[in-house]
Design a protein around this motif. Structure first.
Motif, mmCIF file in Angstrom:
data_model
loop_
_atom_site.group_PDB
_atom_site.id
_atom_site.type_symbol
_atom_site.label_atom_id
_atom_site.label_comp_id
_atom_site.label_asym_id
_atom_site.label_seq_id
_atom_site.Cartn_x
_atom_site.Cartn_y
_atom_site.Cartn_z
ATOM 1 N N LYS A 192 2.714 15.649 -9.857
ATOM 2 C CA LYS A 192 3.792 15.821 -8.876
ATOM 3 C C LYS A 192 3.300 15.471 -7.476
ATOM 4 O O LYS A 192 4.021 14.833 -6.690
ATOM 5 N N MET A 193 2.065 15.867 -7.170
ATOM 6 C CA MET A 193 1.498 15.544 -5.858
ATOM 7 C C MET A 193 1.282 14.043 -5.718
ATOM 8 O O MET A 193 1.619 13.448 -4.672
ATOM 9 N N VAL A 194 0.739 13.414 -6.743
ATOM 10 C CA VAL A 194 0.498 11.973 -6.695
ATOM 11 C C VAL A 194 1.815 11.220 -6.536
ATOM 12 O O VAL A 194 1.906 10.240 -5.779
ATOM 13 N N ALA A 195 2.859 11.680 -7.220
ATOM 14 C CA ALA A 195 4.173 11.053 -7.075
ATOM 15 C C ALA A 195 4.689 11.199 -5.647
ATOM 16 O O ALA A 195 5.207 10.242 -5.059
ATOM 17 N N HIS A 196 4.539 12.387 -5.079
ATOM 18 C CA HIS A 196 5.012 12.634 -3.718
ATOM 19 C C HIS A 196 4.270 11.765 -2.698
ATOM 20 O O HIS A 196 4.864 11.303 -1.709
ATOM 21 N N LEU A 197 2.985 11.526 -2.951
ATOM 22 C CA LEU A 197 2.180 10.743 -2.013
ATOM 23 C C LEU A 197 2.364 9.245 -2.173
ATOM 24 O O LEU A 197 1.917 8.471 -1.330
ATOM 25 N N THR A 198 3.017 8.826 -3.244
ATOM 26 C CA THR A 198 3.296 7.409 -3.467
ATOM 27 C C THR A 198 4.559 7.012 -2.706
ATOM 28 O O THR A 198 5.566 7.719 -2.757
ATOM 29 N N VAL A 199 4.520 5.893 -1.993
ATOM 30 C CA VAL A 199 5.646 5.445 -1.165
ATOM 31 C C VAL A 199 5.927 3.971 -1.452
ATOM 32 O O VAL A 199 5.007 3.148 -1.453
ATOM 33 N N ASP A 200 7.197 3.641 -1.694
ATOM 34 C CA ASP A 200 7.529 2.237 -1.965
ATOM 35 C C ASP A 200 7.806 1.482 -0.673
ATOM 36 O O ASP A 200 7.713 2.036 0.431
ATOM 37 N N LYS A 202 10.363 0.573 0.779
ATOM 38 C CA LYS A 202 11.482 1.020 1.599
ATOM 39 C C LYS A 202 11.319 2.471 2.072
ATOM 40 O O LYS A 202 12.273 3.070 2.572
ATOM 41 N N GLY A 203 10.116 2.998 1.880
ATOM 42 C CA GLY A 203 9.835 4.345 2.383
ATOM 43 C C GLY A 203 10.227 5.466 1.439
ATOM 44 O O GLY A 203 10.141 6.638 1.820
ATOM 45 N N ARG A 204 10.638 5.139 0.224
ATOM 46 C CA ARG A 204 11.010 6.174 -0.740
ATOM 47 C C ARG A 204 9.770 6.641 -1.498
ATOM 48 O O ARG A 204 8.963 5.826 -1.949
ATOM 49 N N ARG A 205 9.644 7.946 -1.632
ATOM 50 C CA ARG A 205 8.491 8.525 -2.319
ATOM 51 C C ARG A 205 8.699 8.508 -3.836
ATOM 52 O O ARG A 205 9.828 8.424 -4.324
ATOM 53 N N GLY A 206 7.601 8.620 -4.550
ATOM 54 C CA GLY A 206 7.650 8.553 -5.992
ATOM 55 C C GLY A 206 8.422 9.675 -6.645
ATOM 56 O O GLY A 206 8.806 9.563 -7.809
ATOM 57 N N SER A 209 14.745 9.854 -5.553
ATOM 58 C CA SER A 209 15.659 8.964 -6.258
ATOM 59 C C SER A 209 15.583 7.556 -5.673
ATOM 60 O O SER A 209 15.505 7.368 -4.455
ATOM 61 N N GLY A 210 15.597 6.570 -6.557
ATOM 62 C CA GLY A 210 15.594 5.179 -6.124
ATOM 63 C C GLY A 210 14.215 4.591 -5.909
ATOM 64 O O GLY A 210 14.098 3.408 -5.547
ATOM 65 N N PHE A 211 13.159 5.379 -6.118
ATOM 66 C CA PHE A 211 11.795 4.866 -5.946
ATOM 67 C C PHE A 211 11.594 3.609 -6.789
ATOM 68 O O PHE A 211 11.936 3.568 -7.976
ATOM 69 N N ASP A 212 11.016 2.581 -6.171
ATOM 70 C CA ASP A 212 10.800 1.306 -6.846
ATOM 71 C C ASP A 212 9.316 1.159 -7.182
ATOM 72 O O ASP A 212 8.496 0.850 -6.323
ATOM 73 N N LYS A 213 8.979 1.352 -8.447
ATOM 74 C CA LYS A 213 7.577 1.298 -8.856
ATOM 75 C C LYS A 213 6.998 -0.113 -8.803
ATOM 76 O O LYS A 213 5.782 -0.300 -8.893
ATOM 77 N N ASN A 214 7.880 -1.113 -8.671
ATOM 78 C CA ASN A 214 7.415 -2.499 -8.589
ATOM 79 C C ASN A 214 7.233 -2.989 -7.162
ATOM 80 O O ASN A 214 6.898 -4.154 -6.948
ATOM 81 N N ASP A 215 7.458 -2.098 -6.204
ATOM 82 C CA ASP A 215 7.302 -2.454 -4.787
ATOM 83 C C ASP A 215 6.672 -1.276 -4.067
ATOM 84 O O ASP A 215 7.332 -0.546 -3.336
ATOM 85 N N VAL A 216 5.390 -1.060 -4.303
ATOM 86 C CA VAL A 216 4.700 0.110 -3.776
ATOM 87 C C VAL A 216 3.876 -0.267 -2.550
ATOM 88 O O VAL A 216 3.090 -1.212 -2.579
ATOM 89 N N ALA A 217 4.089 0.480 -1.478
ATOM 90 C CA ALA A 217 3.331 0.251 -0.243
ATOM 91 C C ALA A 217 2.083 1.120 -0.197
ATOM 92 O O ALA A 217 1.019 0.678 0.254
ATOM 93 N N VAL A 218 2.197 2.370 -0.643
ATOM 94 C CA VAL A 218 1.064 3.300 -0.678
ATOM 95 C C VAL A 218 1.055 3.988 -2.043
ATOM 96 O O VAL A 218 2.043 4.612 -2.434
ATOM 97 N N TYR A 219 -0.038 3.859 -2.762
ATOM 98 C CA TYR A 219 -0.173 4.510 -4.066
ATOM 99 C C TYR A 219 -0.725 5.919 -3.891
ATOM 100 O O TYR A 219 -1.544 6.176 -2.998
ATOM 101 N N GLY A 220 -0.322 6.817 -4.773
ATOM 102 C CA GLY A 220 -0.794 8.192 -4.679
ATOM 103 C C GLY A 220 -2.265 8.335 -4.977
ATOM 104 O O GLY A 220 -2.959 9.164 -4.385
ATOM 105 N N ILE A 221 -2.771 7.523 -5.906
ATOM 106 C CA ILE A 221 -4.171 7.605 -6.327
ATOM 107 C C ILE A 221 -4.763 6.210 -6.379
ATOM 108 O O ILE A 221 -4.083 5.247 -6.737
ATOM 109 N N SER A 222 -6.020 6.082 -6.035
ATOM 110 C CA SER A 222 -6.679 4.783 -5.980
ATOM 111 C C SER A 222 -6.979 4.248 -7.377
ATOM 112 O O SER A 222 -6.979 4.984 -8.363
#
Length: 459
Positions: A192-200, A202-206, A209-222
């Motif tokens: 849940k934390m890794v999802a929250h820290l992931t940002v696509d 368009k600024g939507r977090r993992g 709703s609407g998070f785009d896993k194919n357009d990730v700007a910041v990943y939750g985990i390296s």
């Protein structure tokens, strides 16, 4: 350290394995008996690969030479990519160093090839005591014959690095990071934390709703590769270890791997599934030279798993205020970390083995270990050296308790030592790479596991 990401996790595969075959033909036909003799004078050549530690070991050499005026230490530092190739070539050509920094994935084959001294043959190193070092480290450097081939040098564990400022912006506290737990069913609070820290893009977090896993700007985990080249030390081992799974039937010198275990495979499916969900970079998103530290420094990831040998590297990342959190607690109720360590070995090509042994004994002694500890680069193998390192990190404003508590709380598991590590790796690595890079099912590890076990039981 030229390639710190894989510092603890590289085997002698491919061309290096072929070189070891050539080395076997050049090695001495039988083991020497009795302790080596000879006056402890002259020059001792010493190799290491970590450029960050070079100044500390130059200081150690100076202290040693003051106590041993008849011996001069000549230190050579080589980049990680060249180190093992040149060492193997040196064994074949007769130009190997007297003493070198050794790795647990290397010494089993070097000892089998009879190119290392048994340290109990040599007067200065015959009295090395397991109890002088952090629990378990010294035992790992003993071969199946009971002889010691390396003197403990340092130790490491795994934790999560992060940028304090970035976490504050995400509304995440250090206390939350320190209390994360995971399980292979839904990932627990860690996922849940890794999802929250992931940002696509368009600024939507993992977790929105609407998070785009194919357009990730910041990943939750390296990302740090598949982990197949070194038992997943900085990738998945904190998760598999916190299920009480272990690689082999005994350690050291296990002869059966457990990659076919259903619980292990379930954990691996969950772990690689983080990439499928967009929370962790897929294979190829970053180049193989863009390690977890670089990913965090570029603000492309929020949490970066890595080893304690990387503390200084992360602390020096420009523009970041580095924090360190422990690995998450697993389904059996505790967190876990691999407990690994380097050692110093003496080659059979040493021109004066007793002088080399004096240097190795000094390297593993209290004086040298405290010098290295005060440099604040790694945790030396002796407790007093560890204490010196902790104090040095504290002076720099770094809380490294996420690493040391694993040792204090006994939530570590020792690095698995087996025979023929190069051959094991040659079988295992492609299988793990196929899962991470090509989406092969984790169940394919079962057949590979059978091959590895056949190999070990035939040798």
């Amino acid at each position: 350290m030229t390639n710190p990401i894989t510092r603890r996790a590289l085997f002698a595969g491919g061309a290096s394995a072929l070189a070891l075959g050539a080395l076997a033909a050049c090695s001495s036909p039988g083991r020497s008996s009795g302790r080596a003799t000879g006056g402890a004078t002259g020059t001792v050549s010493y190799w290491l690969w970590d450029s960050n530690q070079l100044p500390a070991y130059q200081a150690v050499a100076k202290a040693f030479e003051q106590q041993n005026p008849g011996i001069t230490i000549k230190i050579t530092q080589l980049g990680w990519n060249d180190y093992w190739t040149k060492l193997t070539a040196g064994f074949i050509a007769g130009t190997a160093p007297d003493v070198f920094t050794d790795h647990l994935t290397k010494f089993p084959q070097y000892s089998d090839l009879d190119v290392l001294y048994e340290l109990d043959e040599l007067e200065a190193t015959a009295s090395i005591e397991d109890a002088d070092y952090q629990s378990g480290l010294a035992q790992l450097w003993k071969g199946q014959d009971g002889h010691r081939y390396g003197s403990p040098k340092d130790w490491d564990t795994i934790a999560m690095f992060y940028d304090k400022k970035a976490m504050a912006r995400a509304g995440v506290t250090p206390e939350q990071l320190a209390s994360l737990e995971w399980n292979p069913d839904d990932g627990g609070s860690f996922e849940k934390m890794v999802a929250h820290l992931t940002v696509d893009g368009k600024g939507r977090r993992g977790d929105e709703s609407g998070f785009d896993k194919n357009d990730v700007a910041v990943y939750g985990i390296s990302a740090n590769g598949s982990g197949g080249d070194g038992f997943g030390q900085t990738q998945w081992s904190p998760f598999t270890g916190s299920t009480d799974w272990f690689y082999t039937n005994k350690n050291p010198w296990g002869n059966r791997f457990w990659y076919d275990d259903a619980g292990f495979q379930k954990t691996m499916s969950w772990y690689y599934g983080l990439a499928e969900k967009g929370y962790m970079p897929k294979y190829g998103v970053f180049s193989t030279t863009t390690g977890p530290d670089v990913q965090l420094g570029a603000k492309k990831v929020a949490l970066s798993f890595n080893g304690s040998w990387m503390i200084g590297t992360y602390a020096n990342l420009p523009g970041l205020d580095i924090g360190i959190a422990p690995t998450p607690v697993g389904p059996v109720g505790h967190r876990a970390s691999m407990f690994n360590g380097l050692g110093d070995s003496i080659t059979k090509q040493a021109k004066n083995p007793e002088a080399a042994a004096k240097w190795v004994a000094f390297l593993g002694g209290s004086t040298a270990q405290q010098i290295v500890g005060r440099a604040g680069i790694v945790f030396p193998a002796r407790p007093e050296g560890t204490d010196a390192a902790v104090a040095a990190f504290e002076k720099r404003g770094l809380d490294v308790s996420a690493f040391t508590r694993q040792v204090e709380d006994k939530t570590t598991f020792l690095f698995p030592v087996t025979r023929n590590p190069a051959d094991v790796q040659a079988l295992v690595q492609p299988a793990f790479d196929d899962i991470y890079a090509n989406g092969k099912p984790v169940s394919t590890l079962t057949a590979v596991n059978d091959q590895v076990n056949t190999l070990l039981q035939l040798t």
